[in-house]
Design a protein around this motif. Structure first.
Motif, PDB file in Angstrom:
ATOM      1  N   VAL A   1      28.991  25.507 -47.815  1.00 32.63           N
ATOM      2  CA  VAL A   1      27.698  26.160 -47.973  1.00 32.63           C
ATOM      3  C   VAL A   1      27.766  27.575 -47.410  1.00 32.63           C
ATOM      4  CG1 VAL A   1      25.267  26.116 -47.333  1.00 32.63           C
ATOM      5  CG2 VAL A   1      26.460  23.978 -47.848  1.00 32.63           C
ATOM      6  N   GLY A   2      27.346  28.515 -48.225  1.00 34.88           N
ATOM      7  CA  GLY A   2      27.341  29.918 -47.803  1.00 34.88           C
ATOM      8  C   GLY A   2      25.932  30.475 -47.803  1.00 34.88           C
ATOM      9  N   ILE A   3      25.620  31.214 -46.781  1.00 33.36           N
ATOM     10  CA  ILE A   3      24.302  31.842 -46.664  1.00 33.36           C
ATOM     11  C   ILE A   3      24.495  33.350 -46.521  1.00 33.36           C
ATOM     12  CG2 ILE A   3      22.172  32.006 -45.330  1.00 33.36           C
ATOM     13  CD1 ILE A   3      22.615  29.160 -44.398  1.00 33.36           C
ATOM     14  N   SER A   4      23.728  34.083 -47.292  1.00 35.74           N
ATOM     15  CA  SER A   4      23.790  35.541 -47.235  1.00 35.74           C
ATOM     16  C   SER A   4      22.386  36.098 -47.038  1.00 35.74           C
ATOM     17  CB  SER A   4      24.392  36.112 -48.525  1.00 35.74           C
ATOM     18  OG  SER A   4      24.314  37.519 -48.559  1.00 35.74           O
ATOM     19  N   VAL A   5      22.261  37.011 -46.105  1.00 38.71           N
ATOM     20  CA  VAL A   5      20.981  37.671 -45.844  1.00 38.71           C
ATOM     21  C   VAL A   5      21.215  39.186 -45.874  1.00 38.71           C
ATOM     22  CG1 VAL A   5      19.066  37.990 -44.241  1.00 38.71           C
ATOM     23  CG2 VAL A   5      20.191  35.751 -44.417  1.00 38.71           C
ATOM     24  N   VAL A   6      20.494  39.874 -46.740  1.00 35.34           N
ATOM     25  CA  VAL A   6      20.644  41.318 -46.888  1.00 35.34           C
ATOM     26  C   VAL A   6      19.266  41.967 -46.828  1.00 35.34           C
ATOM     27  CG1 VAL A   6      21.456  43.206 -48.342  1.00 35.34           C
ATOM     28  CG2 VAL A   6      22.700  41.037 -48.321  1.00 35.34           C
ATOM     29  N   GLY A   7      19.138  43.000 -46.045  1.00 33.45           N
ATOM     30  CA  GLY A   7      17.858  43.715 -45.951  1.00 33.45           C
ATOM     31  C   GLY A   7      18.076  45.208 -45.830  1.00 33.45           C
ATOM     32  N   SER A   8      17.106  45.965 -46.251  1.00 32.83           N
ATOM     33  CA  SER A   8      17.200  47.417 -46.137  1.00 32.83           C
ATOM     34  C   SER A   8      15.801  48.013 -46.010  1.00 32.83           C
ATOM     35  CB  SER A   8      17.917  48.023 -47.345  1.00 32.83           C
ATOM     36  OG  SER A   8      17.153  47.843 -48.532  1.00 32.83           O
ATOM     37  N   VAL A   9      15.733  49.139 -45.324  1.00 33.15           N
ATOM     38  CA  VAL A   9      14.486  49.883 -45.172  1.00 33.15           C
ATOM     39  C   VAL A   9      14.790  51.360 -45.417  1.00 33.15           C
ATOM     40  CG1 VAL A   9      12.595  50.546 -43.640  1.00 33.15           C
ATOM     41  CG2 VAL A   9      13.569  48.241 -43.486  1.00 33.15           C
ATOM     42  N   LEU A  10      14.046  51.968 -46.328  1.00 35.79           N
ATOM     43  CA  LEU A  10      14.237  53.385 -46.654  1.00 35.79           C
ATOM     44  C   LEU A  10      12.904  54.103 -46.515  1.00 35.79           C
ATOM     45  CD1 LEU A  10      16.023  55.694 -47.778  1.00 35.79           C
ATOM     46  CD2 LEU A  10      15.328  54.969 -50.075  1.00 35.79           C
ATOM     47  N   GLY A  11      12.890  55.163 -45.742  1.00 36.05           N
ATOM     48  CA  GLY A  11      11.661  55.923 -45.532  1.00 36.05           C
ATOM     49  C   GLY A  11      11.585  57.147 -46.424  1.00 36.05           C
ATOM     50  N   THR A  12      10.367  57.505 -46.811  1.00 35.92           N
ATOM     51  CA  THR A  12      10.118  58.706 -47.612  1.00 35.92           C
ATOM     52  C   THR A  12       9.104  59.573 -46.878  1.00 35.92           C
ATOM     53  OG1 THR A  12      10.461  57.441 -49.654  1.00 35.92           O
ATOM     54  CG2 THR A  12       9.396  59.588 -49.854  1.00 35.92           C
ATOM     55  N   ALA A  13       9.480  60.793 -46.581  1.00 31.97           N
ATOM     56  CA  ALA A  13       8.614  61.678 -45.806  1.00 31.97           C
ATOM     57  C   ALA A  13       7.409  62.150 -46.621  1.00 31.97           C
ATOM     58  CB  ALA A  13       9.409  62.882 -45.311  1.00 31.97           C
ATOM     59  N   LYS A  14       6.379  62.575 -45.915  1.00 31.44           N
ATOM     60  CA  LYS A  14       5.244  63.196 -46.576  1.00 31.44           C
ATOM     61  C   LYS A  14       5.702  64.476 -47.268  1.00 31.44           C
ATOM     62  CE  LYS A  14       1.798  61.733 -43.121  1.00 31.44           C
ATOM     63  NZ  LYS A  14       0.756  62.227 -42.178  1.00 31.44           N
ATOM     64  N   PRO A  15       5.073  64.851 -48.384  1.00 34.43           N
ATOM     65  CA  PRO A  15       5.463  66.094 -49.052  1.00 34.43           C
ATOM     66  C   PRO A  15       5.100  67.313 -48.195  1.00 34.43           C
ATOM     67  CG  PRO A  15       3.464  65.216 -50.025  1.00 34.43           C
ATOM     68  CD  PRO A  15       3.978  64.159 -49.089  1.00 34.43           C
ATOM     69  N   ASP A  16       5.875  68.352 -48.329  1.00 32.43           N
ATOM     70  CA  ASP A  16       5.620  69.590 -47.600  1.00 32.43           C
ATOM     71  C   ASP A  16       4.687  70.465 -48.431  1.00 32.43           C
ATOM     72  OD1 ASP A  16       5.580  71.827 -46.064  1.00 32.43           O
ATOM     73  OD2 ASP A  16       7.721  72.266 -46.198  1.00 32.43           O
ATOM     74  N   LEU A  17       3.394  70.326 -48.193  1.00 33.27           N
ATOM     75  CA  LEU A  17       2.415  71.077 -48.972  1.00 33.27           C
ATOM     76  C   LEU A  17       2.390  72.557 -48.605  1.00 33.27           C
ATOM     77  CD1 LEU A  17      -0.580  68.560 -48.904  1.00 33.27           C
ATOM     78  CD2 LEU A  17       1.262  68.748 -50.582  1.00 33.27           C
ATOM     79  N   PHE A  18       3.004  72.910 -47.486  1.00 28.63           N
ATOM     80  CA  PHE A  18       3.000  74.304 -47.053  1.00 28.63           C
ATOM     81  C   PHE A  18       4.192  75.084 -47.618  1.00 28.63           C
ATOM     82  CE2 PHE A  18       0.401  72.093 -44.029  1.00 28.63           C
ATOM     83  CZ  PHE A  18      -0.624  72.974 -43.756  1.00 28.63           C
TER      84      PHE A  18
END
Length: 199
Positions: A6-23
């Protein structure tokens, strides 16, 4: 694979996106410069004035002064208030947020003589950099293989997916511009909240 532990695999990721630079936009006119342009257009009757065209507060103040509803000092006082406002600051605070794309997948696999299986589930939770815009998805997959004899293979597969989307947010380019402004920005002194913090 047959005879596989029996094999178990756990994969996770988190990617952030910054606020746009309106200035960053070099074409943006601040409130003071915009009010000067509006006064120039008003003095030369270069604006559309009727009962159905939306005008900016600056234009409305000039019209009220022309029609005798505002004194010169009241006009100047109101214009000074508008000069200090900046739609970009309010937009960054009220319309945008840190975007987050989160993914998680868990799988289970194994097998015995003549039998193999694979089960996986995944969950995506994506939060846009625009507030109240998000996307989520849940997936489930099950594959089973059975070989009762060397002449016969049986396969079964089940796949399930459920997703949800919310598009209730607004970016600065979604706000309806007034007469004479580009679609990218409304007038620069637009208020998204009043003095009491109400939208």
């Amino acid at each position: 694979r047959a005879n596989q532990k029996v094999g178990i695999s756990v994969v996770g990721s988190v990617l952030g996106t910054a606020k746009p630079d309106l200035f960053y936009n070099p074409d943006f006119l601040n409130a003071a410069s915009t009010l000067e342009v509006e006064k120039f257009r008003f003095d030369r009757k270069m604006m559309v004035e009727n009962n159905w065209t939306l005008l900016s507060p600056g234009m409305e103040l000039l019209i009220q002064h022309r029609d005798g509803k505002l004194s010169a000092s009241e006009l100047q006082q109101n214009l000074e208030i508008l000069k200090k406002q900046d739609i970009r600051k309010e937009a960054i605070e009220n319309l945008y947020q840190l975007g987050l794309n989160r993914q998680m997948q868990v799988s289970l696999s194994g097998g015995t003589t003549g039998h193999t299986y694979y089960i996986s589930t995944g969950y995506d939770n994506n939060r846009s950099h625009i507030r109240n815009n998000d996307y989520s998805r849940l997936t489930l997959s099950m594959n089973d293989s059975y070989q009762p004899s060397k002449w016969l293979d049986l396969y079964a597969s089940v796949n399930y997916s459920q997703d949800g989307t919310s598009n209730n947010g607004l970016g600065i380019s979604d706000i309806v511009p007034m007469e004479g402004y580009s679609s990218q920005f409304p007038y620069p002194y637009l208020r998204l909240r009043d003095e009491n913090g109400s939208a």
